[in-house]
Motif scaffolding. Structure first.
Motif, short mmCIF file in Angstrom:
data_model
loop_
_atom_site.label_atom_id
_atom_site.label_comp_id
_atom_site.label_asym_id
_atom_site.label_seq_id
_atom_site.Cartn_x
_atom_site.Cartn_y
_atom_site.Cartn_z
N ASP A 1 40.91 49.07 28.75
CA ASP A 1 40.52 48.42 27.50
C ASP A 1 38.98 48.83 27.47
O ASP A 1 38.18 49.00 28.60
CB ASP A 1 40.33 46.82 27.79
N PRO A 2 38.22 48.91 26.48
CA PRO A 2 36.86 49.29 26.41
C PRO A 2 35.78 48.16 26.81
O PRO A 2 34.85 48.49 27.31
CB PRO A 2 36.44 49.53 24.75
N LYS A 3 36.32 46.97 26.84
CA LYS A 3 35.47 45.81 27.28
C LYS A 3 36.49 44.78 27.74
O LYS A 3 36.72 43.89 27.01
CB LYS A 3 34.43 45.31 26.18
N PHE A 4 36.36 44.47 29.10
CA PHE A 4 37.14 43.46 29.84
C PHE A 4 36.40 42.44 29.81
O PHE A 4 35.12 42.20 30.00
CB PHE A 4 37.74 43.93 31.13
N LEU A 5 36.97 41.02 29.52
CA LEU A 5 36.61 39.84 29.19
C LEU A 5 36.86 39.02 30.54
O LEU A 5 36.81 37.74 30.23
CB LEU A 5 36.65 39.09 27.90
N PHE A 6 36.86 39.40 31.66
CA PHE A 6 37.14 38.78 32.83
C PHE A 6 36.63 39.46 33.92
O PHE A 6 36.14 40.67 33.83
CB PHE A 6 38.74 38.46 32.99
N ASP A 7 36.43 38.92 35.10
CA ASP A 7 36.12 39.80 36.13
C ASP A 7 37.13 40.47 37.01
O ASP A 7 37.63 40.09 37.91
CB ASP A 7 35.53 38.42 37.36
N PHE A 8 37.13 41.63 36.41
CA PHE A 8 38.29 42.54 36.74
C PHE A 8 37.87 43.20 38.31
O PHE A 8 38.87 43.57 38.97
CB PHE A 8 38.72 43.77 35.63
N GLU A 9 36.64 43.25 38.60
CA GLU A 9 36.48 43.75 39.97
C GLU A 9 37.09 42.80 41.00
O GLU A 9 37.60 43.15 41.99
CB GLU A 9 34.90 43.82 40.01
N ALA A 10 36.97 41.52 40.73
CA ALA A 10 37.39 40.66 41.65
C ALA A 10 38.91 40.73 41.79
O ALA A 10 39.75 40.82 42.93
CB ALA A 10 37.26 39.29 41.14
N VAL A 11 39.61 40.97 40.59
CA VAL A 11 41.07 41.12 40.47
C VAL A 11 41.30 42.34 41.52
O VAL A 11 42.26 42.47 42.13
CB VAL A 11 41.66 41.20 39.14
N ARG A 12 40.73 43.69 41.04
CA ARG A 12 41.08 44.75 41.76
C ARG A 12 40.92 44.74 43.33
O ARG A 12 41.82 45.29 44.07
CB ARG A 12 40.01 45.78 41.37
N GLN A 13 39.94 43.82 43.77
CA GLN A 13 39.93 43.60 45.13
C GLN A 13 40.83 42.84 45.74
O GLN A 13 41.21 42.92 46.89
CB GLN A 13 38.43 42.91 45.46
N GLU A 14 41.55 41.76 45.14
CA GLU A 14 42.45 40.76 45.22
C GLU A 14 43.74 41.22 45.48
O GLU A 14 44.57 40.88 46.12
CB GLU A 14 42.39 39.33 44.76
N VAL A 15 44.06 42.22 44.25
CA VAL A 15 45.37 42.68 44.10
C VAL A 15 45.65 44.11 44.41
O VAL A 15 45.25 44.92 43.52
CB VAL A 15 45.60 42.24 42.59
N PRO A 16 46.34 44.67 45.39
CA PRO A 16 46.44 45.79 45.64
C PRO A 16 47.10 46.81 44.78
O PRO A 16 48.07 46.18 44.17
CB PRO A 16 47.30 45.59 47.02
N GLY A 17 46.73 47.74 44.50
CA GLY A 17 47.67 48.60 43.67
C GLY A 17 47.07 48.67 42.18
O GLY A 17 48.02 48.93 41.23
N THR A 18 45.97 47.56 42.01
CA THR A 18 45.46 47.43 40.38
C THR A 18 44.45 48.07 40.22
O THR A 18 43.37 48.26 40.95
CB THR A 18 45.34 45.87 40.41
N SER A 19 44.46 48.84 39.43
CA SER A 19 43.09 49.61 38.55
C SER A 19 42.75 49.28 37.21
O SER A 19 43.63 48.72 36.54
CB SER A 19 43.28 51.08 39.00
N PHE A 20 41.37 49.46 37.04
CA PHE A 20 41.01 48.92 35.60
C PHE A 20 40.20 50.26 35.16
O PHE A 20 39.33 50.80 36.09
CB PHE A 20 40.04 47.77 35.67
N HIS A 21 40.32 50.38 34.14
CA HIS A 21 39.45 51.80 33.16
C HIS A 21 38.75 51.13 32.12
O HIS A 21 39.56 50.71 30.97
CB HIS A 21 40.39 52.81 32.97
N GLU A 22 37.50 50.89 32.18
CA GLU A 22 36.73 50.27 31.06
C GLU A 22 36.45 51.18 30.05
O GLU A 22 35.25 51.87 30.01
CB GLU A 22 35.84 49.39 31.58
N THR A 23 37.34 51.87 29.31
CA THR A 23 37.30 52.85 28.43
C THR A 23 38.23 52.89 27.25
O THR A 23 38.88 51.86 27.06
CB THR A 23 37.20 54.14 29.21
N THR A 24 38.10 53.54 26.41
CA THR A 24 39.08 53.73 25.40
C THR A 24 40.55 54.46 25.55
O THR A 24 40.29 55.24 26.80
CB THR A 24 38.64 54.62 24.18
N SER A 25 41.59 54.10 25.13
CA SER A 25 42.67 54.69 25.28
C SER A 25 42.71 55.99 25.35
O SER A 25 43.39 56.85 26.28
CB SER A 25 43.84 53.99 24.53
N ASP A 26 42.14 56.65 24.09
CA ASP A 26 42.03 58.12 24.02
C ASP A 26 41.32 58.76 25.28
O ASP A 26 41.70 59.79 25.63
CB ASP A 26 41.08 58.35 22.72
#
Length: 202
Positions: free
Chosen positions: A19-44
Motif C-alpha cells: 500500500d502506498p501509505k499504511f494507516l497503522f503501525d505496520f512496523e510493530a506488526v512486522r516484529q510481532e508476526v513472523p513471516g509478515t512483510s509490508f511494502h509501502e509503495t504502489t502495486s505497480d
C-alpha cells in the motif's frame, strides 16, 4: 487494506501487504508476526521492482485504487505471481449506488455534497473488471460473493467459451449493467465457490 484490519486478521505462514501509505503501525506488526512483510509503495512498483521471479502466492487479494484501469493492471500482474492452485480475490465489484460507482472520487464527493448524501462508500468502477474477466480471462473460472460490496473470486479452470465483447464495450459498461447483466457476475454463496475450487484442484 491500508488500515490493516483485513490483513492483520488473516493467519498464514507468509503474508505480504502492499500500500502506498499504511494507516497503522505496520512496523510493530512486522516484529510481532513472523513471516509478515509490508511494502509501502504502489502495486505497480511492487510487481515490477520488488517481487522476485520466484515469488508465488496461494491467495492474492486486490483492493486498491478503485478504478477499473488500475485493478485490471493489478490483476494482470497478479496472475504471474499466482500458484497453480491459487486464487485471486477482487474486492468492491458491487458498488452500493450510482454515485459510489463513479471512477473519479472527487466527482463522487461533489455530487454527495450537492445532493445532501452523507454516505461515504466508494467502490469506483471496479465492477467493469467482472466483464473483463468474463471476456478475456478464459483460463480462469470465477464467481462473485454478493456481500460487503461484492468480492470476485477466480481460480485456474478453463471455461469452454467467452462472450463476444470488445475491450471498448467493457470500458463502456455502466452502473445499470450490474443489474441488466447480473448473470455475468455468477453470484454464489462462498461455500459453493469453495467446493468448485476444490473440485478444480482434483
Amino acid at each position: 487494506m491500508n488500515k490493516g484490519m483485513t490483513f492483520n486478521a488473516l493467519k498464514a505462514g507468509t503474508k505480504v501487504a502492499v500500500d502506498p501509505k499504511f494507516l497503522f503501525d505496520f512496523e510493530a506488526v512486522r516484529q510481532e508476526v513472523p513471516g509478515t512483510s509490508f511494502h509501502e509503495t504502489t502495486s505497480d512498483d511492487y510487481f515490477g521492482n520488488i517481487a522476485s521471479r520466484d515469488t508465488a502466492f496461494d491467495v492474492i487479494y486486490l483492493d486498491g485504487l478503485h478504478t477499473a484501469e488500475q485493478t485490471i493492471r493489478d490483476l494482470v500482474n497478479a496472475t504471474s505471481f499466482l500458484k497453480d492452485c491459487g486464487v485471486i480475490i477482487i474486492d468492491d465489484v458491487f458498488p452500493c449506488s450510482y454515485v459510489a460507482s463513479l471512477p473519479n472520487r472527487r466527482e463522487t464527493r461533489l455530487i454527495r455534497q450537492a445532493s445532501g448524501d452523507t454516505t461515504g462508500a466508494w467502490m469506483g468502477d471496479v465492477y467493469r473488471l467482472v466483464f473483463f474477466v468474463e471476456t478475456f480471462c478464459q483460463q480462469f473460472s470465477y464467481c462473485t460473493v454478493n456481500n460487503n460490496h461484492g468480492q470476485l473470486v477466480m481460480w485456474r479452470e478453463p471455461r469452454r467459451s467467452v462472450p463476444d465483447r470488445t475491450l471498448t464495450q467493457v470500458g463502456e459498461k455502466a452502473y445499470k449493467d450490474i443489474f441488466l447483466e447480473k448473470d455475468s457476475f455468477q453470484c454464489a454463496p462462498l461455500s459453493q465457490i469453495l467446493k468448485r475450487i476444490e473440485a478444480a484442484r482434483r
